[in-house]
Structures are given as structure tokens and as C-alpha cells.
Design a protein around this motif. Sequence first.
Motif, PDB file in Angstrom:
ATOM      1  N   GLU A  72       0.834  -1.203   0.000  1.00 33.24           N
ATOM      2  CA  GLU A  72       0.000   0.000   0.000  1.00 33.24           C
ATOM      3  C   GLU A  72       0.868   1.251   0.000  1.00 33.24           C
ATOM      4  N   LEU A  73       1.926   1.222   0.803  1.00 38.38           N
ATOM      5  CA  LEU A  73       2.835   2.362   0.862  1.00 38.38           C
ATOM      6  C   LEU A  73       3.500   2.597  -0.479  1.00 38.38           C
ATOM      7  N   LYS A  74       3.926   1.535  -1.129  1.00 42.23           N
ATOM      8  CA  LYS A  74       4.575   1.661  -2.429  1.00 42.23           C
ATOM      9  C   LYS A  74       3.630   2.287  -3.454  1.00 42.23           C
ATOM     10  N   ALA A  75       2.379   1.860  -3.461  1.00 42.20           N
ATOM     11  CA  ALA A  75       1.402   2.408  -4.405  1.00 42.20           C
ATOM     12  C   ALA A  75       1.163   3.896  -4.148  1.00 42.20           C
ATOM     13  N   VAL A  76       1.033   4.280  -2.882  1.00 32.87           N
ATOM     14  CA  VAL A  76       0.810   5.688  -2.541  1.00 32.87           C
ATOM     15  C   VAL A  76       2.030   6.520  -2.921  1.00 32.87           C
ATOM     16  N   LEU A  77       3.209   6.028  -2.593  1.00 34.38           N
ATOM     17  CA  LEU A  77       4.425   6.764  -2.947  1.00 34.38           C
ATOM     18  C   LEU A  77       4.569   6.918  -4.458  1.00 34.38           C
ATOM     19  N   ASN A  78       4.213   5.884  -5.209  1.00 40.80           N
ATOM     20  CA  ASN A  78       4.262   5.983  -6.677  1.00 40.80           C
ATOM     21  C   ASN A  78       3.319   7.064  -7.182  1.00 40.80           C
ATOM     22  N   ARG A  79       2.122   7.117  -6.622  1.00 41.38           N
ATOM     23  CA  ARG A  79       1.169   8.152  -7.028  1.00 41.38           C
ATOM     24  C   ARG A  79       1.697   9.539  -6.705  1.00 41.38           C
ATOM     25  N   LEU A  80       2.277   9.682  -5.533  1.00 45.65           N
ATOM     26  CA  LEU A  80       2.809  10.991  -5.141  1.00 45.65           C
ATOM     27  C   LEU A  80       3.998  11.393  -6.005  1.00 45.65           C
ATOM     28  N   ARG A  81       4.838  10.441  -6.346  1.00 40.52           N
ATOM     29  CA  ARG A  81       5.966  10.751  -7.233  1.00 40.52           C
ATOM     30  C   ARG A  81       5.476  11.132  -8.627  1.00 40.52           C
ATOM     31  N   ARG A  82       4.440  10.446  -9.089  1.00 44.02           N
ATOM     32  CA  ARG A  82       3.862  10.781 -10.391  1.00 44.02           C
ATOM     33  C   ARG A  82       3.305  12.206 -10.359  1.00 44.02           C
ATOM     34  N   ALA A  83       2.612  12.542  -9.287  1.00 45.02           N
ATOM     35  CA  ALA A  83       2.065  13.892  -9.157  1.00 45.02           C
ATOM     36  C   ALA A  83       3.189  14.921  -9.091  1.00 45.02           C
ATOM     37  N   GLN A  84       4.257  14.588  -8.392  1.00 45.75           N
ATOM     38  CA  GLN A  84       5.406  15.489  -8.306  1.00 45.75           C
ATOM     39  C   GLN A  84       5.991  15.754  -9.700  1.00 45.75           C
ATOM     40  N   GLY A  85       6.120  14.713 -10.492  1.00 47.36           N
ATOM     41  CA  GLY A  85       6.614  14.874 -11.856  1.00 47.36           C
ATOM     42  C   GLY A  85       5.668  15.694 -12.719  1.00 47.36           C
ATOM     43  N   GLN A  86       4.368  15.470 -12.538  1.00 47.96           N
ATOM     44  CA  GLN A  86       3.386  16.221 -13.313  1.00 47.96           C
ATOM     45  C   GLN A  86       3.405  17.701 -12.933  1.00 47.96           C
ATOM     46  N   ILE A  87       3.575  17.990 -11.657  1.00 48.07           N
ATOM     47  CA  ILE A  87       3.635  19.388 -11.226  1.00 48.07           C
ATOM     48  C   ILE A  87       4.888  20.055 -11.782  1.00 48.07           C
ATOM     49  N   SER A  88       6.001  19.330 -11.770  1.00 46.49           N
ATOM     50  CA  SER A  88       7.229  19.859 -12.388  1.00 46.49           C
ATOM     51  C   SER A  88       6.994  20.133 -13.871  1.00 46.49           C
ATOM     52  N   GLY A  89       6.256  19.243 -14.503  1.00 47.83           N
ATOM     53  CA  GLY A  89       5.923  19.431 -15.911  1.00 47.83           C
ATOM     54  C   GLY A  89       5.070  20.669 -16.141  1.00 47.83           C
ATOM     55  N   VAL A  90       4.124  20.902 -15.259  1.00 45.96           N
ATOM     56  CA  VAL A  90       3.262  22.086 -15.375  1.00 45.96           C
ATOM     57  C   VAL A  90       4.105  23.351 -15.241  1.00 45.96           C
ATOM     58  N   ILE A  91       4.996  23.373 -14.279  1.00 45.65           N
ATOM     59  CA  ILE A  91       5.872  24.542 -14.087  1.00 45.65           C
ATOM     60  C   ILE A  91       6.704  24.785 -15.340  1.00 45.65           C
ATOM     61  N   ARG A  92       7.285  23.720 -15.865  1.00 42.47           N
ATOM     62  CA  ARG A  92       8.112  23.838 -17.072  1.00 42.47           C
ATOM     63  C   ARG A  92       7.272  24.336 -18.256  1.00 42.47           C
ATOM     64  N   MET A  93       6.056  23.796 -18.384  1.00 41.40           N
ATOM     65  CA  MET A  93       5.176  24.210 -19.480  1.00 41.40           C
ATOM     66  C   MET A  93       4.837  25.696 -19.379  1.00 41.40           C
ATOM     67  N   LEU A  94       4.568  26.163 -18.169  1.00 44.30           N
ATOM     68  CA  LEU A  94       4.266  27.586 -17.984  1.00 44.30           C
ATOM     69  C   LEU A  94       5.466  28.457 -18.323  1.00 44.30           C
TER      70      LEU A  94
END
Length: 95
Positions: A9-31
Motif C-alpha cells: 500500500e505504501l509503495k502504491a501511494v508513494l508511486n502516485r505521489l511521485r507521479r504527481a510530483q513529476g506532473q507538477i514539475s511538468g506544469v511549471i516547465r510548461m508555464l
Amino acid sequence: MELDLASAELKAVLNRLRRAQGQISGVIRMLEEGRDCEDVVTQLAAASRALDRAGFAIIATGLQQCLTDVEAGGNADEDREQMRARLEKLFLSLA
């Protein structure tokens, strides 16, 4: 209420959070690059969903643990009411 996530369960949650972290970095870069508004919003929505899913997974695990703890013993009525109020607050924080 302490949350004890099993390793899977922890691994799945951490994966989701890392994915969100990457997506947020992507949004910043896109802006910063002046990318199309629709693309930015689409990426931002994906990050938001990833965060929501991680939060719901944490709450679901916490709820399962809370129910197990209450069934195992303790101050039944007082603990249940406090637990219900805390879980309600958590759910509403993600709504």
C-alpha cells in the motif's frame, strides 16, 4: 491516529505521489515555456487526480485500520465518535 501502511500500500501511494510530483514539475516547465493553456490545464488536472487518489488511498487504509482497532477493543462509544469525526474531517478535506 497513526497510519501504518503495509509495504504494498505504501509503495502504491508513494508511486502516485511521485507521479504527481513529476506532473507538477511538468506544469511549471510548461508555464515557463509558454505552452498552450489547454495542455497546461490538462497536465494540472492529471496532477490533481494523482494527489486525490493518493489521499483517498491513505484515508481508506486509515479507515480499515481504525475499524480493526475499534473491533479489537478500547473505549467503544467515545473512540468511535472521535474516530468518525476525524475521518469525516479527512474525507471533507479532499472533497
